[in-house]
Design a protein around this motif. Structure first.
Motif, short mmCIF file in Angstrom:
data_model
loop_
_atom_site.label_atom_id
_atom_site.label_comp_id
_atom_site.label_asym_id
_atom_site.label_seq_id
_atom_site.Cartn_x
_atom_site.Cartn_y
_atom_site.Cartn_z
N GLY A 9 0.73 -1.25 0.10
CA GLY A 9 -0.01 0.03 0.11
C GLY A 9 0.90 1.29 0.05
N HIS A 10 2.12 1.27 -0.17
CA HIS A 10 2.98 2.34 -0.10
C HIS A 10 3.31 2.94 -1.45
CE1 HIS A 10 6.35 4.90 0.66
NE2 HIS A 10 6.92 4.27 -0.32
N GLN A 90 -4.35 -8.40 13.38
CA GLN A 90 -5.29 -7.31 13.08
C GLN A 90 -4.69 -6.29 14.13
OE1 GLN A 90 -9.01 -8.92 14.90
NE2 GLN A 90 -9.67 -9.73 12.68
N GLU A 93 -1.96 -4.76 11.86
CA GLU A 93 -2.56 -3.95 10.82
C GLU A 93 -3.14 -2.65 11.23
OE1 GLU A 93 -3.03 -3.06 7.02
OE2 GLU A 93 -1.91 -4.91 7.71
N SER A 94 -3.53 -2.63 12.43
CA SER A 94 -4.33 -1.29 13.08
C SER A 94 -3.19 -0.33 13.12
CB SER A 94 -5.10 -1.84 14.32
OG SER A 94 -4.48 -1.92 15.17
N LYS A 97 -1.97 0.85 9.78
CA LYS A 97 -3.10 1.76 9.15
C LYS A 97 -2.93 3.11 9.97
CE LYS A 97 -6.30 -1.49 7.30
NZ LYS A 97 -7.55 -2.13 7.30
N SER A 98 -2.79 3.18 11.32
CA SER A 98 -2.86 4.43 11.95
C SER A 98 -1.76 5.32 11.55
CB SER A 98 -2.76 4.20 13.26
OG SER A 98 -2.75 5.38 14.19
N ARG A 100 -0.07 4.93 8.78
CA ARG A 100 -0.21 5.59 7.23
C ARG A 100 -1.39 6.40 7.04
NH1 ARG A 100 -0.06 -0.59 5.54
NH2 ARG A 100 2.19 -1.04 5.70
N GLY A 101 -2.30 6.47 8.08
CA GLY A 101 -3.32 7.34 8.15
C GLY A 101 -3.23 8.49 8.19
N PRO A 105 0.96 11.04 5.10
CA PRO A 105 0.98 9.92 5.62
C PRO A 105 2.58 9.17 6.15
CG PRO A 105 0.06 9.96 3.37
CD PRO A 105 0.49 11.28 3.82
#
Length: 121
Positions: A9-10, A90, A93-94, A97-98, A100-101, A105
């Motif tokens: 996703g990068h 999970q 991943e959270s 995502k945090s 990257r969010g 980013p």
């Protein structure tokens, strides 16, 4: 200089090299997590946020009851490797995502030896 890790996703940012051979980042962003031995990395905002997220999720990641159930479920396995539980995946991943969010980013960057960079290409 820093090198972007192979993170799903990068997408390359404006400070990253455009060729696949060299994925160097000249100026890490505010929210980037820098991986390396430099003491300066400890105080970076991205690294601080990452440490806080890890600390907040640590007890859930190593929840003793879920670990024991996972070990019992895999007791008959011939493999001696212990794989992470779905819950642990999970949690990881959270955290990713945090980071990257954030705006901008955050990325996970590995510090490169400057003398090695001069020989690259």
């Amino acid at each position: 200089k820093h090198r972007a890790g192979d993170v799903p996703g990068h997408s390359p940012g404006p400070d990253e090299a455009s060729n696949d051979e060299s994925n160097m980042i000249v100026r890490p962003g505010l929210n980037d997590v820098l991986i390396g031995e430099s003491p300066d990395n400890f105080h970076r905002i991205g690294n601080r946020r990452y440490r806080v997220l890890v600390e907040l999720n640590l007890s859930n990641y190593f929840d003793q009851a879920s670990q024991m159930q996972h070990l019992q479920d895999n007791a008959g396995s011939t493999s001696h490797k212990i794989h992470p539980t779905a819950k642990q995946c999970q949690i990881v991943e959270s955290v990713l995502k945090s980071i990257r969010g954030n705006v901008p980013p955050g990325r996970f960057l590995v510090e490169q030896d400057s003398s090695a960079n001069s020989l690259a290409k």
